[in-house]
Design a protein around this motif. Structure first.
Motif, PDB file in Angstrom:
ATOM      1  N   TRP A   1     -84.257 -33.220 -16.396  1.00 21.13           N
ATOM      2  CA  TRP A   1     -85.624 -33.251 -16.893  1.00 21.13           C
ATOM      3  C   TRP A   1     -85.575 -32.563 -18.190  1.00 21.13           C
ATOM      4  N   SER A   2     -86.395 -32.961 -19.114  1.00 27.08           N
ATOM      5  CA  SER A   2     -86.864 -32.360 -20.366  1.00 27.08           C
ATOM      6  C   SER A   2     -88.432 -32.932 -20.682  1.00 27.08           C
ATOM      7  N   PRO A   3     -88.917 -32.374 -21.450  1.00 27.62           N
ATOM      8  CA  PRO A   3     -90.402 -33.033 -21.585  1.00 27.62           C
ATOM      9  C   PRO A   3     -90.730 -34.543 -22.030  1.00 27.62           C
ATOM     10  N   ASN A   4     -89.867 -34.798 -22.760  1.00 26.56           N
ATOM     11  CA  ASN A   4     -89.830 -36.288 -23.307  1.00 26.56           C
ATOM     12  C   ASN A   4     -89.094 -37.348 -22.704  1.00 26.56           C
ATOM     13  N   LEU A   5     -88.420 -36.664 -21.679  1.00 31.42           N
ATOM     14  CA  LEU A   5     -87.384 -37.737 -20.842  1.00 31.42           C
ATOM     15  C   LEU A   5     -87.950 -38.807 -20.165  1.00 31.42           C
ATOM     16  N   THR A   6     -87.553 -39.927 -20.253  1.00 27.03           N
ATOM     17  CA  THR A   6     -88.253 -41.129 -19.408  1.00 27.03           C
ATOM     18  C   THR A   6     -87.103 -41.326 -18.249  1.00 27.03           C
ATOM     19  N   ALA A   7     -87.939 -42.015 -17.163  1.00 31.97           N
ATOM     20  CA  ALA A   7     -86.744 -42.557 -16.265  1.00 31.97           C
ATOM     21  C   ALA A   7     -85.802 -43.400 -16.428  1.00 31.97           C
ATOM     22  N   GLU A   8     -86.225 -44.325 -17.747  1.00 35.52           N
ATOM     23  CA  GLU A   8     -85.234 -45.283 -18.098  1.00 35.52           C
ATOM     24  C   GLU A   8     -84.266 -44.786 -19.060  1.00 35.52           C
ATOM     25  N   ALA A   9     -84.445 -43.575 -19.852  1.00 31.22           N
ATOM     26  CA  ALA A   9     -83.365 -43.113 -20.717  1.00 31.22           C
ATOM     27  C   ALA A   9     -82.671 -42.338 -19.592  1.00 31.22           C
ATOM     28  N   ALA A  10     -83.012 -41.619 -18.609  1.00 36.35           N
ATOM     29  CA  ALA A  10     -82.141 -41.055 -17.606  1.00 36.35           C
ATOM     30  C   ALA A  10     -81.034 -42.185 -16.918  1.00 36.35           C
ATOM     31  N   ALA A  11     -81.848 -43.108 -16.722  1.00 34.74           N
ATOM     32  CA  ALA A  11     -81.050 -44.246 -15.828  1.00 34.74           C
ATOM     33  C   ALA A  11     -79.890 -44.831 -16.609  1.00 34.74           C
ATOM     34  N   GLU A  12     -80.124 -44.866 -17.965  1.00 36.71           N
ATOM     35  CA  GLU A  12     -78.820 -45.464 -18.887  1.00 36.71           C
ATOM     36  C   GLU A  12     -77.529 -44.992 -18.630  1.00 36.71           C
ATOM     37  N   VAL A  13     -77.906 -43.385 -18.351  1.00 38.31           N
ATOM     38  CA  VAL A  13     -76.592 -42.532 -18.142  1.00 38.31           C
ATOM     39  C   VAL A  13     -76.371 -42.343 -16.534  1.00 38.31           C
ATOM     40  N   GLY A  14     -76.958 -43.014 -15.812  1.00 39.42           N
ATOM     41  CA  GLY A  14     -76.714 -42.761 -14.441  1.00 39.42           C
ATOM     42  C   GLY A  14     -77.349 -41.501 -13.817  1.00 39.42           C
ATOM     43  N   VAL A  15     -78.379 -40.944 -14.328  1.00 36.37           N
ATOM     44  CA  VAL A  15     -79.058 -39.983 -14.044  1.00 36.37           C
ATOM     45  C   VAL A  15     -80.540 -40.080 -13.381  1.00 36.37           C
ATOM     46  N   ARG A  16     -80.677 -39.603 -12.598  1.00 35.96           N
ATOM     47  CA  ARG A  16     -82.193 -39.593 -11.915  1.00 35.96           C
ATOM     48  C   ARG A  16     -83.007 -38.653 -12.723  1.00 35.96           C
ATOM     49  N   ARG A  17     -84.057 -39.045 -13.275  1.00 32.26           N
ATOM     50  CA  ARG A  17     -85.182 -38.040 -13.654  1.00 32.26           C
ATOM     51  C   ARG A  17     -86.114 -37.223 -12.637  1.00 32.26           C
ATOM     52  N   VAL A  18     -86.326 -36.320 -12.635  1.00 29.86           N
ATOM     53  CA  VAL A  18     -87.293 -35.629 -11.767  1.00 29.86           C
ATOM     54  C   VAL A  18     -88.093 -34.623 -12.573  1.00 29.86           C
ATOM     55  N   SER A  19     -89.098 -34.136 -12.010  1.00 28.90           N
ATOM     56  CA  SER A  19     -90.052 -33.101 -12.459  1.00 28.90           C
ATOM     57  C   SER A  19     -89.225 -31.923 -12.713  1.00 28.90           C
ATOM     58  N   LYS A  20     -89.941 -30.878 -13.501  1.00 29.63           N
ATOM     59  CA  LYS A  20     -89.198 -29.579 -13.626  1.00 29.63           C
ATOM     60  C   LYS A  20     -89.011 -28.913 -12.616  1.00 29.63           C
ATOM     61  N   ASP A  21     -89.870 -28.873 -11.573  1.00 25.71           N
ATOM     62  CA  ASP A  21     -89.934 -27.964 -10.459  1.00 25.71           C
ATOM     63  C   ASP A  21     -88.701 -28.474  -9.438  1.00 25.71           C
ATOM     64  N   ALA A  22     -88.785 -29.907  -9.576  1.00 25.80           N
ATOM     65  CA  ALA A  22     -87.948 -30.599  -8.554  1.00 25.80           C
ATOM     66  C   ALA A  22     -86.443 -30.252  -9.155  1.00 25.80           C
ATOM     67  N   LEU A  23     -86.245 -30.085 -10.517  1.00 31.51           N
ATOM     68  CA  LEU A  23     -84.861 -30.083 -10.796  1.00 31.51           C
ATOM     69  C   LEU A  23     -84.568 -28.769 -10.416  1.00 31.51           C
ATOM     70  N   PHE A  24     -85.179 -27.527 -10.295  1.00 30.12           N
ATOM     71  CA  PHE A  24     -84.760 -26.262  -9.870  1.00 30.12           C
ATOM     72  C   PHE A  24     -84.542 -26.303  -8.320  1.00 30.12           C
ATOM     73  N   ARG A  25     -85.758 -26.938  -7.705  1.00 28.50           N
ATOM     74  CA  ARG A  25     -85.688 -26.925  -6.270  1.00 28.50           C
ATOM     75  C   ARG A  25     -84.554 -27.702  -5.705  1.00 28.50           C
ATOM     76  N   GLU A  26     -84.213 -28.814  -6.515  1.00 28.79           N
ATOM     77  CA  GLU A  26     -82.844 -29.577  -5.772  1.00 28.79           C
ATOM     78  C   GLU A  26     -81.862 -29.503  -6.167  1.00 28.79           C
TER      79      GLU A  26
END
Length: 320
Positions: free
Chosen positions: A173-198
């Motif tokens: 997660w980061s404020p301007n991160l898109t799901a597409e940009a995360a997927a380019e490196v095999g990463v799943r974009r989540v919300s900030k809360d979900a990042l810390f929860r998961e």
């Protein structure tokens, strides 16, 4: 002319560039191996210098401080970005600001070293072994766990790749991160809360700004929880230090591996030094031979180019 090289704590800056060659240009070099304490110390120590080479963001050069250094003509920062330098103010005051290259791998490698050291209690077990003891802790494996990367920039992407190589599920997660940009490196974009929860491990890799200061607060640390660990090799003020210390002492946070702090160098009586389940290093993220060659070698090139009237790697637009 007089040149000041700041924060040379290890007294090694002279080994990474041919500073003695500047004598032919009429430049004398002074190495500062101690941190400058406050505004009065900075101004008193640096007044009269024409050129200053700053190490990362350790010394602040805001508008008022720059105005108190009327002889300053060139300010070099290691790296190509420095939140501690008021570049527009420098421009207005006629001070050229230049940057340098840096190592793309130094900070990510230290980040992973800190995580592994925390996961297997390496510093603690090393001390115990030297005292004549044997196994005393039970570590945890990274494979199969979830790595949360806070900030998927150049460093964050390397950390994500390390996590994947170790068999971790990586989210970001980061404020301007898109799901597409995360997927380019095999990463799943989540919300900030979900990042810390998961996440089982959260590694911090966002730039420090007024907007990002305190981006990891008590709420986020409690979501990370009693089985989660935090790694911070970015900047200390990104994390609420008081909440972090309470979480470690009260047990609602499993551990922390830190290379950066609100106040640096870290005072000998700082509460983090007695906090449990921690691995601490003295801001070693950029401290490698390769990085120093880039920093000091680049700074030397900046000075030589500026003396010739053809400055390079300028951060002040009107000087370009």
């Amino acid at each position: 002319m007089r040149l000041a090289i700041l924060d040379d704590y290890q007294s090694v800056a002279r080994d990474y560039a041919s500073w003695e060659q500047l004598a032919a240009d009429g430049v004398s070099v002074t190495f500062f191996d101690r941190p400058l304490k406050d505004d009065a110390d900075v101004v008193a120590s640096l007044r009269g210098f024409d050129i200053i080479i700053a190490m990362r963001e350790r010394t602040v050069f805001g508008r008022e401080r720059l105005a108190q250094l009327p002889g300053l003509k060139l300010l070099v920062t290691t790296g190509m970005a420095n939140q501690s330098i008021d570049v527009p103010a420098a421009e207005e005051l006629g001070i050229a600001v230049c940057g340098t290259g840096g190592s793309p791998t130094a900070a990510p490698e230290l980040t992973w070293a800190l995580l592994l050291a925390l996961a297997r209690s390496i510093p603690f077990e090393d001390r115990r072994l030297r005292d004549g003891n044997w196994q005393s802790t039970v570590g945890f494996e990274l494979a199969g766990r979830t790595l949360g990367v806070l900030g998927l920039g150049k460093i964050g992407r390397r950390i994500a790749a390390y996590g994947q190589a170790f068999g971790m599920d990586v989210i970001a997660w980061s404020p301007n991160l898109t799901a597409e940009a995360a997927a380019e490196v095999g990463v799943r974009r989540v919300s900030k809360d979900a990042l810390f929860r998961e996440a089982d491990v959260v590694s911090v890799h966002v730039r420090l700004s007024e907007r990002s200061r305190g981006v990891v607060g008590e709420e986020e640390l409690r979501l990370l929880g009693a089985r989660g660990v935090l790694v911070n090799t970015s900047r200390g003020p990104l994390v609420d230090e008081d909440a972090l210390i309470r979480g470690l002492h009260e047990g609602w946070l499993a551990g922390a591996a830190l290379d950066v702090y609100d106040l640096e160098p870290l005072p000998a009586d700082h509460r983090l030094l007695s906090a449990p389940r921690t691995v601490l290093t003295p801001h070693l993220g950029y401290v490698t031979e390769q990085s120093y060659r880039e920093f000091y070698g680049g700074a030397f090139e900046d000075v030589k180019a500026w003396l010739r009237g053809s400055p390079v790697r300028l951060l002040t637009p009107l000087h370009r």
